[in-house]
Write an enzyme that holds these catalytic residues in place. Structure first.
Site, PDB file in Angstrom:
ATOM      1  N   HIS A   6       1.910   4.307   6.362  1.00 29.60           N
ATOM      2  CA  HIS A   6       1.773   4.951   5.044  1.00 29.60           C
ATOM      3  C   HIS A   6       0.571   5.893   4.979  1.00 29.60           C
ATOM      4  O   HIS A   6       0.375   6.576   3.971  1.00 29.60           O
ATOM      5  CB  HIS A   6       1.716   3.902   3.933  1.00 29.60           C
ATOM      6  CG  HIS A   6       0.607   2.907   4.099  1.00 29.60           C
ATOM      7  ND1 HIS A   6       0.754   1.758   4.840  1.00 29.60           N
ATOM      8  CD2 HIS A   6      -0.665   2.898   3.641  1.00 29.60           C
ATOM      9  CE1 HIS A   6      -0.391   1.085   4.821  1.00 29.60           C
ATOM     10  NE2 HIS A   6      -1.263   1.760   4.099  1.00 29.60           N
ATOM     11  N   ASP A  27       0.773  -1.251   0.000  1.00 31.30           N
ATOM     12  CA  ASP A  27       0.000   0.000   0.000  1.00 31.30           C
ATOM     13  C   ASP A  27       0.802   1.297   0.000  1.00 31.30           C
ATOM     14  O   ASP A  27       0.243   2.346  -0.287  1.00 31.30           O
ATOM     15  CB  ASP A  27      -0.976  -0.007   1.183  1.00 31.30           C
ATOM     16  CG  ASP A  27      -2.285   0.718   0.847  1.00 31.30           C
ATOM     17  OD1 ASP A  27      -2.547   0.946  -0.351  1.00 31.30           O
ATOM     18  OD2 ASP A  27      -3.037   1.061   1.770  1.00 31.30           O
TER      19      ASP A  27
END
Length: 973
Positions: free
Chosen positions: A379, A110
């Protein structure tokens, strides 16, 4: 993955409870788990004893597999390697202590783009294969078509095949199951629907649940799945296809998910001849084992990364390099304080075996900051791509952890100096505006680096007449001047010279009569209209120290040129602030948001007039530039403060002299503006830019022309370093937080400093991702200019000096005796306990506190017997990491391997009894770590690769770019 405690309790708790129960119902079922922060919160607060027994059993059977195993799935663009290692080590320590397992595969699906640091990191941690997904859309299409989505990645040019790793790039469907079904208007393969939290529906019917599998539709389901599998099979070289089942926020109701999956898999396998495929539940490890067994010969990829990342031509994910600049700054400050706190505590425990400070409480204080710094590397954390509510959670956890560590450091100093009770020490939480009170004051300054440093610290004071003394009563060079921030206080700059990992004490006294501090004198220049400047003849005035001369143009109050005095190289150099105007209405075109940068046109200059104030003294000159929208505007819109230092004889001033420090004041911005600082030079750079990957290695960034969105797609992350150069001269920029950076013209480098955006995209509105950030930011950038040979000597140490500034703590003394508490004796002025050569960095010195045995069979045995060590943390094991800062061939001297005697290096902490070399996160003995060696052109047979040469009798040779990790045990005192 939207990541906050609420979602943890309502959603993640459901996932783990539900999945573990379902896995126990079918021997064929499997599951992979990634982020330890979620899992640990469940394990500590929600899981029952039965759940825990089942987890142990499932791990042993290989049906539950932890992949990556860090606290979070970290971002790869704007994180520092130190913090990536920290969060990985935190998660791995928990998994090894609790289950005796060591993750061996990654699942980096991701993060928005892939750094070349990550493959090296995971190789050093003992991983056998790496998996990524988000890379540029047109590159992925090309790799897919040519069956090049799998390769052996040599992420580091210096470590090359020694730390290479097999890498799998997910195809265009990425990490989610395809959601469209040809025979139903509901989503496909997601029988548990969309998670709703914190209040799940009472009837268990969630939005968008897929059509249950029945006799009537099972053939249609199977056909759809098999067609997708075959489509993907055409993109890979082997006949093993990874088909990820799930997506964001799935498996919260695992029973409905698994029962439908079971039916479908059984049906396909019963009709495998008709379909031409067989299917089975698998973990990532199962998949990579299957591919490895094929003994295929793989292509090698060099150290080029996969940044920036675009999902289509107007969707360049380059905005997040700068989003939420304040959070990026605090995250780095917290990381730096943690680094200092760890080594300070380690030295204290080693040197003071009997202490008045409770060690377990102290370790908890450090752990609160370890946890906060680890989680923000997510993230959707430091990237600035979270909602304001989640950002506040990160900020609160960081501030709380920093408060704990400052408190710990202050109490250690207090304890070591057995302070009188009338003394009062408090860390830099004091109110900056009020300045230091009108009493004798002392500051304690700790240098966390393993090098001797000479630098300035800044203290806010309430008057000009001051003297500064060290612990022996000697006068210390200092300069006081009016403050930029406030009219009622002054800034006192104190020149400090501190040995590696040592601290010094300085007292600041009001001087009645003879004053030892220099006073900076201020000259204000008239505000100049920059739009008419071209028509006048240039009038230049110089500002200089021993290393540089800067010329300013009196007609504009702007910088004109910089000369590096030793090489006599002059570079014409001007700086200006500009703004990109961006669209916020999706009906009118592409938008910028937390993730994306989509400028309407070229950047627009923001100021037509510049004011200048010059503050000069014997130690420092500060140039204060104020940028106004026009000549008559009352308030400035931007400011830049440039500082140059002159170091008196007797001090090592090389680093201080060779940097030009700049601090900017930016904001609040107008809506849908993105602010940049553009530095334009006459260097013939051919628009080639260099930027760092995670403060670890440098990437070459040639300018690329695209049909659309060229500006945004030529932005890159600058975690710490960016530079431009021609054949003779290099201009380096070093930053204390991450930014987006680009070279939009020959000889130019521009840094994005701040963003404030709003848009009406429904998805952004739903998750509050519109980035209406009205803050004022104060980013800092250091410039180093000169011949390449000169900059390569200074930039590594300068970069770390900016990252790890000395920690300053304040105290005040009352009562009649003007002496420091526990006055240090002459022989007690702290010597240098740990000093390394300038090409080696002491990356970690800490007491992790893990209770696991470093003998693997012992650790596994004690877990099988249910005898995991409970109770107190282990304070005898010290974690040490040493990192070589230079690439092979980068510098004739500094790129050489370095031999280190660990016993002698650490003698200040006690007598070293035993050193064990470990994998990066500490869970493997390096001598037993055998990673898979994948067949490739350079290495025609597969096998196992040994990690590194091992150390003998405490002597270790550290080669370029290596990071070596050790457990050190000392003789008990």
């Amino acid at each position: 993955i939207f990541f906050f405690q609420e979602s943890m309790h309502a959603y993640a708790a459901n996932v783990y409870t539900s999945v573990v129960e379902e896995l126990m119902k079918g021997k064929q079922r499997k599951f992979i788990a990634v982020e330890q922060e979620f899992f640990r919160l469940w394990w500590d607060a929600v899981a029952t004893d039965t759940n825990k027994q089942h987890v142990h059993q499932l791990l042993q059977e290989g049906r539950l597999e932890f992949v990556i195993g860090g606290q979070v799935m970290h971002d790869e663009a704007v994180t520092l390697i130190d913090d990536q290692i920290l969060q990985l080590t935190e998660g791995h320590g928990f998994l090894y202590e609790t289950f005796g397992i060591r993750p061996q595969f990654s699942w980096h699906v991701d993060p928005f783009g892939a750094s070349a640091t990550t493959p090296t990191l995971f190789a050093l941690a003992g991983f056998n294969a790496h998996l990524i997904s988000r890379i540029d859309y047109d590159l992925k299409t090309d790799m897919q078509k040519n069956k090049k989505l799998q390769f052996v990645w040599q992420g580091s040019p210096s470590l090359s095949e020694r730390q290479e790793i097999f890498t799998h790039v997910m195809d265009q469907y990425s990490y989610c199951t395809p959601s469209q079904l040809p025979f139903s208007n509901r989503s496909g393969f997601y029988w548990n629907g969309i998670a709703v939290f914190p209040d799940p529906p009472k009837d268990g019917v969630y939005p968008n649940m897929s059509l249950p599998v029945t006799d009537a539709n099972i053939h249609l389901y199977a056909q759809t799945m098999v067609e997708n599998i075959k489509e993907r099979a055409a993109w890979f070289q082997t006949s093993d296809i990874l088909w990820p089942w799930g997506c964001d926020k799935q498996f919260f109701n695992a029973s409905v998910q698994y029962s439908n999956m079971d039916l479908l898999l059984d049906y396909i396998n019963k009709h495998s001849e008709e379909f031409g495929v067989t299917v089975q539940y698998a973990t990532v490890g199962d998949y990579f084992h299957a591919v490895y067994r094929r003994n295929f010969t793989w292509e090698i990829r060099d150290s080029q990364d996969f940044l920036p990342y675009s999902t289509e031509s107007f969707q360049a994910w380059t905005g997040f390099y700068t989003s939420r600049s304040t959070l990026k700054g605090i995250a780095r400050k917290a990381s730096s304080l943690l680094y200092a706190g760890e080594s300070f505590f380690t030295q204290y425990v080693r040197k003071h075996p009997t202490t008045s400070i409770c060690r377990c409480k102290a370790l908890k204080q450090l752990q609160s900051l370890r946890w906060a710094v680890s989680e923000v590397q997510h993230h959707d954390g430091i990237t600035g791509t979270e909602s304001p509510k989640v950002k506040d959670m990160y900020m609160n956890n960081l501030v709380y952890g920093m408060f704990n560590v400052k408190k710990l450091m202050a109490s250690i100093i207090f304890d070591m100096n057995s302070a009188k009770k009338n003394g009062n020490i408090y860390s830099s939480v004091y109110n900056k505006d009020s300045g230091i009170p009108d009493v004798e004051q002392y500051v304690v300054v700790y240098n966390p680096l393993a090098w001797n440093i000479t630098t300035f610290i800044t203290v806010s004071v309430s008057h000009l007449a001051l003297s500064v003394y060290d612990e022996l009563g000697h006068s210390v060079p200092a300069q006081v001047q009016n403050s930029v921030e406030s009219h009622s206080t002054y800034d006192l700059y104190i020149l400090v010279a501190i040995n590696g990992m040592s601290y010094r004490k300085y007292s600041i006294k009001p001087s009645h009569g003879k004053q030892s501090t220099f006073v900076g004198k201020s000259v204000k220049y008239k505000r100049k209209d920059v739009t008419y400047a071209d028509q006048q003849s240039q009038q230049l005035f110089p500002v200089a120290n021993n290393c540089y001369q800067i010329l300013f143009d009196q007609n504009t109050n702007l910088m004109h040129s910089i000369t590096e005095r030793e090489s006599k190289q002059t570079v014409q150099l001007t700086q200006e602030f500009l703004e990109y105007h961006v669209n916020g209405d999706i009906r009118k075109g592409p938008i910028s948001d937390n993730y994306l940068f989509a400028p309407n046109a070229s950047a627009v200059p923001v100021s037509k007039a510049v004011g200048l104030e010059l503050v000069s003294g014997s130690l420092m000159t500060e140039i204060r530039q104020y940028f106004y929208s026009n000549v008559t505007a009352e308030d400035y819109v931007y400011a830049a403060f440039t500082r140059m230092y002159t170091v008196p004889e007797g001090y090592d001033g090389k680093l201080l002299c060779h940097r030009i420090e700049q601090e900017y004041r930016v904001g609040p911005l107008e809506l849908n503006r993105e602010a940049v600082l553009r530095t334009s030079t006459n260097l013939n750079t051919r628009q080639l830019l260099y930027t760092d990957n995670n403060g670890y290695q440098i990437q070459k960034r040639p300018f690329k022309a695209y049909v659309n969105n060229t500006v945004a797609r030529n932005y890159y992350p600058m975690t710490q370093t960016a530079y431009i150069e021609d054949n003779t001269t290099r201009l380096m920029l070093l930053a204390e937080r991450a930014h987006g950076v680009s070279s939009q013209g020959n000889g130019q480098v521009e840094v994005m400093l701040h963003r404030r955006l709003w848009n009406n995209l429904q998805w952004d509105l739903n998750y509050n991702l519109t980035l209406n950030d009205s803050s004022v930011v104060h980013p800092v950038i250091w410039l180093i200019l000169g011949p390449q040979a000169v900059t390569s000597i200074f930039y590594q140490t300068s970069r770390l000096a900016l990252e790890h500034k000395p920690v300053v703590m304040f105290g005040e003394l009352s009562g009649d005796k003007p002496k420091l508490p526990g006055q240090l004796q002459q022989n007690e002025v702290p010597g240098s306990p740990v000093t390394l050569p300038p090409n080696l960095h002491l990356q970690t010195l800490s007491i992790p506190g893990w209770r696991y045995s470093s003998n693997h069979s012992e650790q596994v045995h004690s877990i099988c017997m249910g005898k995991q060590k409970q109770g107190d943390a282990d304070f005898s094991r010290v974690l040490l990491r040493i990192r070589h800062l230079y690439e092979v061939g980068e510098d004739p001297v500094l790129s050489q391997p370095v031999m280190v005697d660990l016993k002698s290096l650490l003698k200040g902490l006690g007598s070293v009894m035993l050193v064990e070399e470990r994998s990066l996160t500490g869970t493997w003995d390096i001598n037993t770590l055998k990673r898979w060696k994948w067949r490739n052109a350079q290495y025609p047979s597969k096998g196992f690769s040994n990690s590194t040469e091992t150390s003998e009798n405490y002597m270790v040779t550290v080669h370029p770019m290596e990071i070596r990790t050790f457990f050190v045990y000392f003789q008990s005192q």
